[in-house]
Write a protein that holds these residues in place. Structure first.
Motif, PDB file in Angstrom:
ATOM      1  N   ARG A  73       0.818  -1.217   0.000  1.00 43.08           N
ATOM      2  CA  ARG A  73       0.000   0.000   0.000  1.00 43.08           C
ATOM      3  C   ARG A  73       0.852   1.267   0.000  1.00 43.08           C
ATOM      4  NH1 ARG A  73      -5.342  -0.035   0.425  1.00 43.08           N
ATOM      5  NH2 ARG A  73      -6.329  -2.065   0.728  1.00 43.08           N
ATOM      6  N   GLY A  74       2.053   1.173   0.540  1.00 46.60           N
ATOM      7  CA  GLY A  74       2.973   2.306   0.528  1.00 46.60           C
ATOM      8  C   GLY A  74       4.165   2.009  -0.361  1.00 46.60           C
ATOM      9  N   ARG A  75       4.815   3.041  -0.848  1.00 47.29           N
ATOM     10  CA  ARG A  75       5.981   2.853  -1.707  1.00 47.29           C
ATOM     11  C   ARG A  75       7.116   2.186  -0.939  1.00 47.29           C
ATOM     12  NH1 ARG A  75       6.761   7.358  -6.421  1.00 47.29           N
ATOM     13  NH2 ARG A  75       4.549   7.565  -6.973  1.00 47.29           N
ATOM     14  N   ALA A  76       7.958   1.463  -1.664  1.00 47.88           N
ATOM     15  CA  ALA A  76       9.074   0.755  -1.047  1.00 47.88           C
ATOM     16  C   ALA A  76      10.275   1.678  -0.927  1.00 47.88           C
ATOM     17  CB  ALA A  76       9.448  -0.465  -1.890  1.00 47.88           C
ATOM     18  N   PRO A  77      10.933   1.710   0.234  1.00 46.08           N
ATOM     19  CA  PRO A  77      12.114   2.575   0.395  1.00 46.08           C
ATOM     20  C   PRO A  77      13.219   2.265  -0.605  1.00 46.08           C
ATOM     21  CG  PRO A  77      11.370   1.719   2.520  1.00 46.08           C
ATOM     22  CD  PRO A  77      10.590   0.993   1.474  1.00 46.08           C
ATOM     23  N   GLU A  78      13.311   1.002  -1.023  1.00 49.65           N
ATOM     24  CA  GLU A  78      14.372   0.619  -1.956  1.00 49.65           C
ATOM     25  C   GLU A  78      14.144   1.197  -3.360  1.00 49.65           C
ATOM     26  OE1 GLU A  78      13.733  -2.690   1.052  1.00 49.65           O
ATOM     27  OE2 GLU A  78      12.479  -1.428  -0.227  1.00 49.65           O
ATOM     28  N   LEU A  79      12.855   1.432  -3.709  1.00 48.65           N
ATOM     29  CA  LEU A  79      12.512   1.958  -5.036  1.00 48.65           C
ATOM     30  C   LEU A  79      11.498   3.092  -4.875  1.00 48.65           C
ATOM     31  CD1 LEU A  79      12.034  -1.457  -6.922  1.00 48.65           C
ATOM     32  CD2 LEU A  79      13.998   0.083  -7.118  1.00 48.65           C
ATOM     33  N   PRO A  80      11.906   4.197  -4.271  1.00 43.07           N
ATOM     34  CA  PRO A  80      10.946   5.251  -3.945  1.00 43.07           C
ATOM     35  C   PRO A  80      10.272   5.894  -5.150  1.00 43.07           C
ATOM     36  CG  PRO A  80      13.202   6.029  -3.637  1.00 43.07           C
ATOM     37  CD  PRO A  80      13.280   4.546  -3.874  1.00 43.07           C
ATOM     38  N   GLU A  81      10.886   5.763  -6.315  1.00 40.51           N
ATOM     39  CA  GLU A  81      10.310   6.377  -7.509  1.00 40.51           C
ATOM     40  C   GLU A  81       9.260   5.487  -8.179  1.00 40.51           C
ATOM     41  OE1 GLU A  81      13.411   3.599  -8.913  1.00 40.51           O
ATOM     42  OE2 GLU A  81      13.193   4.988  -7.230  1.00 40.51           O
ATOM     43  N   VAL A  82       9.141   4.244  -7.733  1.00 42.66           N
ATOM     44  CA  VAL A  82       8.201   3.300  -8.341  1.00 42.66           C
ATOM     45  C   VAL A  82       6.848   3.377  -7.628  1.00 42.66           C
ATOM     46  CG1 VAL A  82       7.749   0.869  -8.860  1.00 42.66           C
ATOM     47  CG2 VAL A  82      10.079   1.777  -9.026  1.00 42.66           C
ATOM     48  N   PRO A  83       5.754   3.604  -8.351  1.00 48.33           N
ATOM     49  CA  PRO A  83       4.449   3.747  -7.703  1.00 48.33           C
ATOM     50  C   PRO A  83       3.918   2.418  -7.177  1.00 48.33           C
ATOM     51  CG  PRO A  83       4.183   3.729 -10.072  1.00 48.33           C
ATOM     52  CD  PRO A  83       5.668   3.750  -9.818  1.00 48.33           C
ATOM     53  N   THR A  84       2.996   2.512  -6.236  1.00 45.33           N
ATOM     54  CA  THR A  84       2.271   1.310  -5.819  1.00 45.33           C
ATOM     55  C   THR A  84       1.279   0.952  -6.917  1.00 45.33           C
ATOM     56  OG1 THR A  84       0.446   2.491  -4.753  1.00 45.33           O
ATOM     57  CG2 THR A  84       2.436   2.095  -3.424  1.00 45.33           C
ATOM     58  N   MET A  85       0.789  -0.280  -6.866  1.00 47.58           N
ATOM     59  CA  MET A  85      -0.217  -0.694  -7.840  1.00 47.58           C
ATOM     60  C   MET A  85      -1.493   0.139  -7.672  1.00 47.58           C
ATOM     61  SD  MET A  85       1.299  -3.027  -9.628  1.00 47.58           S
ATOM     62  CE  MET A  85      -0.010  -3.917 -10.474  1.00 47.58           C
ATOM     63  N   ILE A  86      -1.777   0.549  -6.442  1.00 50.44           N
ATOM     64  CA  ILE A  86      -2.951   1.394  -6.188  1.00 50.44           C
ATOM     65  C   ILE A  86      -2.763   2.753  -6.841  1.00 50.44           C
ATOM     66  CG2 ILE A  86      -4.315   2.528  -4.393  1.00 50.44           C
ATOM     67  CD1 ILE A  86      -3.603   0.156  -2.550  1.00 50.44           C
ATOM     68  N   GLU A  87      -1.581   3.345  -6.665  1.00 46.94           N
ATOM     69  CA  GLU A  87      -1.291   4.626  -7.311  1.00 46.94           C
ATOM     70  C   GLU A  87      -1.351   4.509  -8.829  1.00 46.94           C
ATOM     71  OE1 GLU A  87       1.770   6.861  -4.253  1.00 46.94           O
ATOM     72  OE2 GLU A  87       2.574   5.296  -5.565  1.00 46.94           O
ATOM     73  N   ALA A  88      -1.020   3.322  -9.333  1.00 44.22           N
ATOM     74  CA  ALA A  88      -1.008   3.099 -10.780  1.00 44.22           C
ATOM     75  C   ALA A  88      -2.406   2.878 -11.354  1.00 44.22           C
ATOM     76  CB  ALA A  88      -0.117   1.908 -11.113  1.00 44.22           C
ATOM     77  N   GLY A  89      -3.431   2.924 -10.493  1.00 49.73           N
ATOM     78  CA  GLY A  89      -4.799   2.849 -10.998  1.00 49.73           C
ATOM     79  C   GLY A  89      -5.550   1.573 -10.703  1.00 49.73           C
ATOM     80  N   LEU A  90      -5.010   0.704  -9.823  1.00 46.03           N
ATOM     81  CA  LEU A  90      -5.691  -0.541  -9.481  1.00 46.03           C
ATOM     82  C   LEU A  90      -6.136  -0.470  -8.017  1.00 46.03           C
ATOM     83  CD1 LEU A  90      -3.350  -3.137 -11.231  1.00 46.03           C
ATOM     84  CD2 LEU A  90      -5.398  -2.035 -12.134  1.00 46.03           C
ATOM     85  N   PRO A  91      -7.383  -0.116  -7.755  1.00 40.40           N
ATOM     86  CA  PRO A  91      -7.867   0.075  -6.380  1.00 40.40           C
ATOM     87  C   PRO A  91      -7.721  -1.184  -5.527  1.00 40.40           C
ATOM     88  CG  PRO A  91      -9.450   0.886  -7.988  1.00 40.40           C
ATOM     89  CD  PRO A  91      -8.428   0.106  -8.751  1.00 40.40           C
ATOM     90  N   ASP A  92      -7.318  -0.987  -4.280  1.00 41.08           N
ATOM     91  CA  ASP A  92      -7.239  -2.072  -3.290  1.00 41.08           C
ATOM     92  C   ASP A  92      -6.255  -3.179  -3.670  1.00 41.08           C
ATOM     93  OD1 ASP A  92      -9.159  -0.859  -1.639  1.00 41.08           O
ATOM     94  OD2 ASP A  92     -10.772  -1.704  -2.849  1.00 41.08           O
ATOM     95  N   TYR A  93      -5.315  -2.869  -4.545  1.00 39.65           N
ATOM     96  CA  TYR A  93      -4.332  -3.895  -4.910  1.00 39.65           C
ATOM     97  C   TYR A  93      -3.260  -3.984  -3.828  1.00 39.65           C
ATOM     98  CZ  TYR A  93      -1.419  -6.957  -7.688  1.00 39.65           C
ATOM     99  OH  TYR A  93      -0.712  -8.053  -8.129  1.00 39.65           O
ATOM    100  N   GLU A  94      -3.226  -5.110  -3.134  1.00 43.30           N
ATOM    101  CA  GLU A  94      -2.203  -5.349  -2.120  1.00 43.30           C
ATOM    102  C   GLU A  94      -2.016  -6.846  -1.950  1.00 43.30           C
ATOM    103  OE1 GLU A  94      -1.049  -4.053   2.466  1.00 43.30           O
ATOM    104  OE2 GLU A  94      -3.168  -4.227   1.894  1.00 43.30           O
ATOM    105  N   VAL A  95      -0.780  -7.289  -1.975  1.00 44.81           N
ATOM    106  CA  VAL A  95      -0.450  -8.696  -1.738  1.00 44.81           C
ATOM    107  C   VAL A  95       0.664  -8.759  -0.706  1.00 44.81           C
ATOM    108  CG1 VAL A  95       0.364 -10.867  -2.726  1.00 44.81           C
ATOM    109  CG2 VAL A  95      -1.110  -9.372  -4.076  1.00 44.81           C
ATOM    110  N   LEU A  96       0.410  -9.454   0.402  1.00 50.80           N
ATOM    111  CA  LEU A  96       1.415  -9.629   1.445  1.00 50.80           C
ATOM    112  C   LEU A  96       2.160 -10.936   1.193  1.00 50.80           C
ATOM    113  CD1 LEU A  96       2.543  -8.562   4.149  1.00 50.80           C
ATOM    114  CD2 LEU A  96       0.839  -9.987   5.294  1.00 50.80           C
TER     115      LEU A  96
END
Length: 326
Positions: A229-252
């Motif tokens: 749900r939040g951006r990864a510190p290792e790749l801060p410039e890469v958006p989350t899937m949610i930011e990219a337009g896919l609502p509620d996309y999260e996989v643990l």
């Protein structure tokens, strides 16, 4: 009168007791080397995490901990071997969300039951999955990849570390939320899958952070999104899937260590305590971070609750998607 021979016999007697009886105190220690089975080949996140903690486990338990890669069947081979082993604390297995929570919905004849046959000790880590494509592919955003998949149903492929692996779950969720039809290509683990992606054998994958950063830096693959749900510190410039337009996309993405279900509680407690201690050590935390992994020491109860929740979520999603077990 206690003779010298009788005294020697009394001192030796505890060694003749079965492991379960010797475990009835908090000081249980293994009396022979421990096998730690992994359901995937070297090169993936599961293998990396286990090999990081292996030396410290050996030191604290006073016995060699021998890593045994039993790759195949989405981790089922290793889990089954552990489930059928003697419940004496000398056989452990590292298994992930796919093997334990997802495979029961994908495999018609499961060779073991994740809850009835195995007992959780502690989770090991959480890992961020990254949506990556080979440098040879044209897509530079999640939207472009989704558009290509919609334009060519059943033609765009994604590699996974095996049926039911976290990467497979990510692909299933992508199709559900984006309305695409992509095709999974299972490999025998994350290491072989990443080599296949770099070689262009498939179009994209969702791979753990620790397996992609080197290839991203080398320019052989390109990152489009992360599954958290939040951006990864290792790749801060890469958006989350949610930011990219896919609502509620999260996989643990998680891994944990388990033992045969009949293992006595004192043995489980000792092993779990040692695993949790190792995962909290600063040096271990730092080594995990280098591979994009977050240590997750948990109680047996917390591990069991995580497994129950994910089993309900993912097995329901698989059934709703009309995916038939094989």
């Amino acid at each position: 009168m206690i003779t010298r021979r009788r005294l020697a016999g009394l001192l030796a007697a505890p060694a003749l007791l079965p492991a379960a009886a010797r475990a009835q105190g908090s000081g249980w220690m293994p009396d022979r080397p421990i096998r730690l089975l992994i359901g995937f080949p070297p090169g993936g996140a599961s293998d990396a995490a286990v090999r990081i903690i292996q030396p410290r486990l050996s030191a604290l338990l006073g016995q060699s901990v021998v890593v045994d890669n039993r790759a195949g069947a989405g981790g089922n081979l290793a889990a089954e071997a552990a489930a059928r082993s003697a419940p004496d604390g000398t056989t452990l297995v590292s298994a992930n969300i796919g093997t334990l929570a997802v495979n029961p919905a994908l495999v018609r004849m499961m060779p073991f039951h994740p809850v009835n046959d195995l007992a959780p000790l502690s989770l090991i880590f959480n890992a961020t999955n990254v949506l990556v494509v080979p440098a040879s592919r044209p897509w530079r955003s999640v939207a472009e990849l989704v558009a290509a998949a919609k334009a060519r149903p059943d033609a765009i492929t994604y590699g996974t570390g095996g049926v039911g692996s976290p990467g497979h779950l990510c692909g299933i969720l992508l199709d559900k939320i984006a309305g695409t039809r992509t095709v999974s290509v299972p490999y025998r683990g994350g290491g072989p899958q990443m080599l296949g992606l770099v070689a262009g054998e498939h179009d994209f994958s969702f791979s753990p952070m620790g397996t992609v950063t080197t290839h991203i830096a080398a320019g052989t693959i390109r990152a489009l999104g992360v599954s958290t749900r939040g951006r990864a510190p290792e790749l801060p410039e890469v958006p989350t899937m949610i930011e990219a337009g896919l609502p509620d996309y999260e996989v643990l993405n998680w891994d944990g260590i388990l033992v045969p279900r009949a293992t006595p509680a004192p043995i489980r407690q000792k092993l779990g305590d040692v695993i949790r201690q190792v995962l909290a050590e600063p040096e271990i935390v730092a080594e995990f971070a280098k591979r994009g992994l977050t240590p997750r020491p948990t109680s047996e109860e917390a591990f069991a609750a995580q497994l129950a929740a994910d089993s309900q979520t993912w097995q329901g999603l698989i059934r709703a998607a009309g995916i038939e077990p094989s």
